[in-house]
Write a protein that holds these residues in place. Structure first.
Motif, mmCIF file in Angstrom:
data_model
loop_
_atom_site.group_PDB
_atom_site.id
_atom_site.type_symbol
_atom_site.label_atom_id
_atom_site.label_comp_id
_atom_site.label_asym_id
_atom_site.label_seq_id
_atom_site.Cartn_x
_atom_site.Cartn_y
_atom_site.Cartn_z
ATOM 1 N N CYS A 6 0.846 -1.199 0.000
ATOM 2 C CA CYS A 6 0.000 0.000 0.000
ATOM 3 C C CYS A 6 0.883 1.251 0.000
ATOM 4 N N SER A 15 -7.711 -1.764 -8.120
ATOM 5 C CA SER A 15 -6.949 -2.107 -6.907
ATOM 6 C C SER A 15 -6.008 -0.981 -6.520
ATOM 7 N N HIS A 41 -6.016 1.015 -2.952
ATOM 8 C CA HIS A 41 -4.824 1.176 -2.112
ATOM 9 C C HIS A 41 -4.580 2.658 -1.803
ATOM 10 N N ARG A 100 -7.174 3.893 0.641
ATOM 11 C CA ARG A 100 -6.864 3.360 1.971
ATOM 12 C C ARG A 100 -5.728 4.165 2.601
#
Length: 172
Positions: free
Chosen positions: A122, A149, A153, A156
């Motif tokens: 990440c 994705s 990431h 997040r």
């Protein structure tokens, strides 16, 4: 594996720091700025993780140092240009106080801690996208994942950093 990378990076630092600082100093004209830029380059390298070979790592360090020096020079030029457009009484308002400088250093320290707390993947995706400016597609290709994705990431990482830095962010 991380301690092995730290050892290799430490060895690269000892071997190449002076030469990197010399390269950067020629571009920015300041020994202090050069030392800061080189240290930042090594910090980013630590966060980014190892490359395939020691030669790759050395090349990346030198390229990163040159790029950071160019960016430092550009941002200093932009700042000087913008400040030159202000009236003298306006300039005093925009000069950072020692307290603001300390607050900024504390916020950067908190950001470093927040990034260190992310998973390596990440963190790497976030840094490639937000620091190095790669597109989502480039990051996805480099990590062998979907663009969706990559976006997850990054989201997040942003939520995590925002939560960790909430006390350093201005009130809305």
């Amino acid at each position: 594996m991380m301690s092995n990378w730290r050892n290799r990076l430490g060895s690269l630092f000892l071997t190449h720091r002076r030469q990197l600082e010399s390269v950067v100093r020629q571009r920015v004209g300041s020994s202090e700025a050069a030392a800061d830029i080189v240290q930042d380059v090594f910090t980013r390298a630590l966060v980014a993780g190892p490359r395939a070979t020691v030669d790759d790592e050395r090349r990346v360090l030198f390229a990163s140092a040159r790029n950071a020096a160019v960016e430092h020079h550009r941002s200093r030029g932009r700042r000087e240009h913008l400040l030159s457009m202000l009236h003298p009484e306006q300039r005093a308002i925009h000069e950072p106080s020692p307290e603001r400088g300390l607050e900024a250093k504390q916020a950067l320290g908190a950001l470093d801690e927040a990034l260190a707390a992310l998973s390596p993947r990440c963190r790497d995706i976030f840094i490639l996208r937000r620091v190095h400016g790669l597109s989502n597609e480039e990051v996805a290709r480099q990590h062998g994942i979907s663009i969706n994705s990559v976006e997850k990431h990054i989201a997040r990482a942003l939520r995590h950093c925002q939560a960790r830095l909430s006390e350093h962010l201005p009130e809305r």
